[in-house]
Design a protein around this motif. Structure first.
Motif, PDB file in Angstrom:
ATOM      1  N   HIS A  17      39.165   3.259  27.992  1.00  0.00           N
ATOM      2  CA  HIS A  17      39.722   2.600  29.297  1.00  0.00           C
ATOM      3  C   HIS A  17      38.528   1.658  30.052  1.00  0.00           C
ATOM      4  O   HIS A  17      38.900   1.300  31.316  1.00  0.00           O
ATOM      5  N   GLN A  20      39.384  -1.766  31.374  1.00  0.00           N
ATOM      6  CA  GLN A  20      40.305  -1.562  32.702  1.00  0.00           C
ATOM      7  C   GLN A  20      39.296  -1.392  33.913  1.00  0.00           C
ATOM      8  O   GLN A  20      39.713  -1.665  34.993  1.00  0.00           O
ATOM      9  N   CYS A  66      36.703   9.606  30.412  1.00  0.00           N
ATOM     10  CA  CYS A  66      37.600   8.652  31.152  1.00  0.00           C
ATOM     11  C   CYS A  66      38.207   9.676  31.743  1.00  0.00           C
ATOM     12  O   CYS A  66      38.991  10.433  31.260  1.00  0.00           O
ATOM     13  N   GLN A  68      41.487   9.700  34.919  1.00  0.00           N
ATOM     14  CA  GLN A  68      42.514   9.003  35.792  1.00  0.00           C
ATOM     15  C   GLN A  68      42.869  10.330  36.680  1.00  0.00           C
ATOM     16  O   GLN A  68      43.112  11.261  36.471  1.00  0.00           O
ATOM     17  N   LEU A  74      40.651   5.233  38.171  1.00  0.00           N
ATOM     18  CA  LEU A  74      40.087   5.619  36.842  1.00  0.00           C
ATOM     19  C   LEU A  74      38.557   5.389  36.998  1.00  0.00           C
ATOM     20  O   LEU A  74      38.026   4.360  37.469  1.00  0.00           O
ATOM     21  N   THR A  76      35.306   5.701  34.399  1.00  0.00           N
ATOM     22  CA  THR A  76      34.766   6.160  33.034  1.00  0.00           C
ATOM     23  C   THR A  76      33.223   6.147  33.198  1.00  0.00           C
ATOM     24  O   THR A  76      32.533   5.368  33.825  1.00  0.00           O
TER      25      THR A  76
END
Length: 115
Positions: A17, A20, A66, A68, A74, A76
């Motif tokens: 991820h 993003q 990662c 959420q 989010l 990371t």
């Protein structure tokens, strides 16, 4: 939400991820100061604390984790070039993200003091 390591790990998602996310702005100076000169120790703490990586990136297969968060943010944590732990984030709810980052930094700082 008051985080513990166990509740934080429950938000782990698998897959890469990083695309993003953007480099962490909130408390970036604190993170850099805490990790400077202790890259190996921080890398080992992150690996032990966060467990199985969410994904591996690059030809060398460097680990990333990662998370959420419930309101859509989010986080990371990844090993830049396999040696330096870095944090990137996508902000959906600023308060939620800041609370999680505060927890993560405090957890790493506590473990650094124990070493």
């Amino acid at each position: 939400m008051a985080y513990t390591l166990q509740t934080f790990l429950h938000h782990k998602v698998f897959g890469n991820h990083l695309g993003q996310c953007r480099p962490l702005e909130y408390r970036r100076a604190d993170w850099l100061q805490m990790t400077r000169g202790r890259e190996r120790t921080v890398r080992l703490i992150v690996r032990a604390m966060l467990g199985v990586p969410s994904a591996h990136m690059g030809e060398q297969g460097h680990a990333m984790w990662c998370f959420q968060l419930p309101k859509g943010s989010l986080i990371t944590v990844y090993l830049h070039r396999g040696t330096v732990a870095e944090i990137s984030a996508r902000e959906a709810d600023p308060d939620e993200l800041q609370e999680a980052i505060d927890f993560l930094l405090e957890e790493v700082a506590t473990r650094l003091r124990q070493v």
